[in-house]
Design a protein around this motif. Structure first.
Motif, PDB file in Angstrom:
ATOM      1  N   GLU A  46      -4.347   7.806 -12.137  1.00 60.17           N
ATOM      2  CA  GLU A  46      -3.259   8.448 -11.415  1.00 60.17           C
ATOM      3  C   GLU A  46      -2.311   9.160 -12.376  1.00 60.17           C
ATOM      4  N   ALA A  47      -2.047  10.428 -12.106  1.00 61.35           N
ATOM      5  CA  ALA A  47      -0.962  11.144 -12.765  1.00 61.35           C
ATOM      6  C   ALA A  47       0.253  11.028 -11.850  1.00 61.35           C
ATOM      7  N   THR A  48       1.356  10.490 -12.378  1.00 61.61           N
ATOM      8  CA  THR A  48       2.501  10.106 -11.549  1.00 61.61           C
ATOM      9  C   THR A  48       3.775  10.783 -12.022  1.00 61.61           C
ATOM     10  N   SER A  49       4.603  11.188 -11.065  1.00 60.51           N
ATOM     11  CA  SER A  49       5.927  11.727 -11.378  1.00 60.51           C
ATOM     12  C   SER A  49       6.971  10.995 -10.546  1.00 60.51           C
ATOM     13  N   HIS A  50       8.194  10.933 -11.078  1.00 70.98           N
ATOM     14  CA  HIS A  50       9.309  10.280 -10.380  1.00 70.98           C
ATOM     15  C   HIS A  50      10.537  11.165 -10.524  1.00 70.98           C
ATOM     16  N   ASP A  51      11.158  11.490  -9.391  1.00 73.43           N
ATOM     17  CA  ASP A  51      12.269  12.444  -9.390  1.00 73.43           C
ATOM     18  C   ASP A  51      13.449  11.857  -8.607  1.00 73.43           C
ATOM     19  N   PRO A  52      14.390  11.179  -9.285  1.00 74.39           N
ATOM     20  CA  PRO A  52      15.554  10.623  -8.594  1.00 74.39           C
ATOM     21  C   PRO A  52      16.557  11.711  -8.226  1.00 74.39           C
ATOM     22  N   ARG A  53      17.309  11.449  -7.173  1.00 78.54           N
ATOM     23  CA  ARG A  53      18.328  12.418  -6.772  1.00 78.54           C
ATOM     24  C   ARG A  53      19.392  12.562  -7.852  1.00 78.54           C
ATOM     25  N   ARG A  54      19.734  11.440  -8.502  1.00 76.84           N
ATOM     26  CA  ARG A  54      20.663  11.463  -9.633  1.00 76.84           C
ATOM     27  C   ARG A  54      19.855  11.186 -10.894  1.00 76.84           C
ATOM     28  N   GLY A  55      19.720  12.183 -11.734  1.00 71.00           N
ATOM     29  CA  GLY A  55      18.955  11.970 -12.958  1.00 71.00           C
ATOM     30  C   GLY A  55      17.842  12.981 -13.086  1.00 71.00           C
ATOM     31  N   ARG A  56      17.029  12.784 -14.106  1.00 72.01           N
ATOM     32  CA  ARG A  56      15.990  13.754 -14.401  1.00 72.01           C
ATOM     33  C   ARG A  56      14.614  13.222 -14.016  1.00 72.01           C
ATOM     34  N   GLU A  57      13.708  14.142 -13.822  1.00 66.09           N
ATOM     35  CA  GLU A  57      12.344  13.784 -13.461  1.00 66.09           C
ATOM     36  C   GLU A  57      11.598  13.249 -14.673  1.00 66.09           C
ATOM     37  N   ARG A  58      10.772  12.225 -14.456  1.00 65.57           N
ATOM     38  CA  ARG A  58       9.920  11.654 -15.503  1.00 65.57           C
ATOM     39  C   ARG A  58       8.482  11.620 -15.015  1.00 65.57           C
ATOM     40  N   ALA A  59       7.557  11.726 -15.948  1.00 67.68           N
ATOM     41  CA  ALA A  59       6.138  11.755 -15.598  1.00 67.68           C
ATOM     42  C   ALA A  59       5.366  10.792 -16.486  1.00 67.68           C
ATOM     43  N   GLY A  60       4.174  10.456 -16.043  1.00 64.15           N
ATOM     44  CA  GLY A  60       3.320   9.549 -16.809  1.00 64.15           C
ATOM     45  C   GLY A  60       1.994   9.366 -16.108  1.00 64.15           C
ATOM     46  N   GLY A  61       1.300   8.292 -16.451  1.00 63.75           N
ATOM     47  CA  GLY A  61      -0.007   8.030 -15.868  1.00 63.75           C
ATOM     48  C   GLY A  61      -0.298   6.553 -15.774  1.00 63.75           C
ATOM     49  N   GLY A  62      -1.288   6.226 -14.949  1.00 61.73           N
ATOM     50  CA  GLY A  62      -1.654   4.825 -14.775  1.00 61.73           C
ATOM     51  C   GLY A  62      -2.935   4.687 -13.978  1.00 61.73           C
ATOM     52  N   LEU A  63      -3.070   3.533 -13.345  1.00 61.18           N
ATOM     53  CA  LEU A  63      -4.269   3.189 -12.582  1.00 61.18           C
ATOM     54  C   LEU A  63      -3.897   2.837 -11.150  1.00 61.18           C
ATOM     55  N   GLY A  64      -4.834   3.064 -10.236  1.00 58.65           N
ATOM     56  CA  GLY A  64      -4.637   2.695  -8.846  1.00 58.65           C
ATOM     57  C   GLY A  64      -5.881   2.063  -8.261  1.00 58.65           C
ATOM     58  N   LEU A  65      -5.681   1.118  -7.344  1.00 61.40           N
ATOM     59  CA  LEU A  65      -6.777   0.460  -6.631  1.00 61.40           C
ATOM     60  C   LEU A  65      -6.636   0.712  -5.135  1.00 61.40           C
ATOM     61  N   THR A  66      -7.774   0.860  -4.455  1.00 58.87           N
ATOM     62  CA  THR A  66      -7.796   1.097  -3.015  1.00 58.87           C
ATOM     63  C   THR A  66      -8.690   0.068  -2.346  1.00 58.87           C
ATOM     64  N   PHE A  67      -8.241  -0.432  -1.201  1.00 58.20           N
ATOM     65  CA  PHE A  67      -9.060  -1.330  -0.390  1.00 58.20           C
ATOM     66  C   PHE A  67      -8.721  -1.056   1.066  1.00 58.20           C
ATOM     67  N   GLY A  68      -9.669  -1.287   1.951  1.00 62.85           N
ATOM     68  CA  GLY A  68      -9.395  -1.017   3.350  1.00 62.85           C
ATOM     69  C   GLY A  68     -10.605  -1.228   4.220  1.00 62.85           C
ATOM     70  N   TYR A  69     -10.495  -0.740   5.460  1.00 61.31           N
ATOM     71  CA  TYR A  69     -11.594  -0.892   6.415  1.00 61.31           C
ATOM     72  C   TYR A  69     -11.629   0.315   7.330  1.00 61.31           C
ATOM     73  N   GLY A  70     -12.812   0.931   7.437  1.00 62.45           N
ATOM     74  CA  GLY A  70     -13.004   2.048   8.337  1.00 62.45           C
ATOM     75  C   GLY A  70     -13.344   1.554   9.728  1.00 62.45           C
ATOM     76  N   ILE A  71     -12.426   1.747  10.666  1.00 64.26           N
ATOM     77  CA  ILE A  71     -12.647   1.298  12.041  1.00 64.26           C
ATOM     78  C   ILE A  71     -13.748   2.128  12.686  1.00 64.26           C
ATOM     79  N   THR A  72     -13.717   3.426  12.424  1.00 62.73           N
ATOM     80  CA  THR A  72     -14.773   4.349  12.836  1.00 62.73           C
ATOM     81  C   THR A  72     -15.064   5.267  11.653  1.00 62.73           C
TER      82      THR A  72
END
Length: 213
Positions: A46-72
């Motif tokens: 994951e390439a990630t960014s964070h932009d607070p209303r007060r302050g400056r935007e910061r960016a970085g990277g990490g990992l993500g996991l997905t799990f779920g169930y397809g009903i159809t």
């Protein structure tokens, strides 16, 4: 009389042909090029960014996991958990509960989707380096003091699953999250519940496995 007899003889043939055509269409969906029904497991970068209303935007990277169930083939319940390291020693985590709508059916190898739901978000910093919010300014007495902000948010996104086999797809997706931090902690103690608005974005590239029911 002859016409009625011919019609009576033709009706079973036509009915069987229609039934065979329906079975063929169903088989092409069931045993086609892709499957999004049943259990869902995946992960990626994951390439990630964070932009607070007060302050400056910061960016970085990490990992993500997905799990779920397809009903159809076209509707699924999805959970995402991800974490990213941002500039200035910040860590941003997301935990999503989403509903996903997938377009097309099993006859297609490329399956676009749209998703939306709620997110629990946490922003932390182990080494204080002049955080943008004045909430924390009077609470830090050393570089080792840890600060954290938590809150709920809304997430919307879209993406593509490109299937290399019927059960395995390359997942490329974009998620945008907006909401407020309403709990601010220093070393685990709540010091403020002031609302701080912020947006965050995630671009994910990964692999998703659809093993079925």
């Amino acid at each position: 009389m002859a016409s009625a007899l011919l019609l009576a003889l033709a009706l079973p043939v036509l009915s069987e042909a229609q039934s065979r055509d329906r079975r063929d269409r169903r088989d092409r969906v069931t045993n086609g090029l892709s499957n999004t029904e049943g259990f869902i497991l995946g992960g990626g970068l994951e390439a990630t960014s964070h932009d607070p209303r007060r302050g400056r935007e910061r960016a970085g990277g990490g990992l993500g996991l997905t799990f779920g169930y397809g009903i159809t083939q076209n509707l699924a319940i999805i959970g995402n958990v991800g974490g990213a390291s941002l500039e200035d020693d910040f860590t941003l985590t997301h935990a999503d509960a989403l509903l996903r709508v997938t377009l097309r059916d099993g006859r297609s190898r490329v399956r676009p989707y749209f998703t939306g739901g709620v997110t629990r978000r946490s922003l932390s910093q182990n080494k204080y380096d002049g955080y943008d919010s004045d909430i924390f300014d009077d609470w830090f007495d050393s570089d080792s003091t840890e600060r954290e902000s938590n809150g709920n948010a809304v997430t919307l996104g879209f993406g593509l699953n490109i299937f290399v086999t019927r059960e395995l797809g390359i997942d490329v997706g974009l998620l945008g999250t907006g909401g407020e931090y309403r709990e601010h902690l220093v070393d685990g103690d709540v010091i403020s519940r002031r609302r701080e608005r912020a947006g965050s974005g995630r671009l994910r590239v990964g692999v998703t496995w659809f093993p079925g029911k």
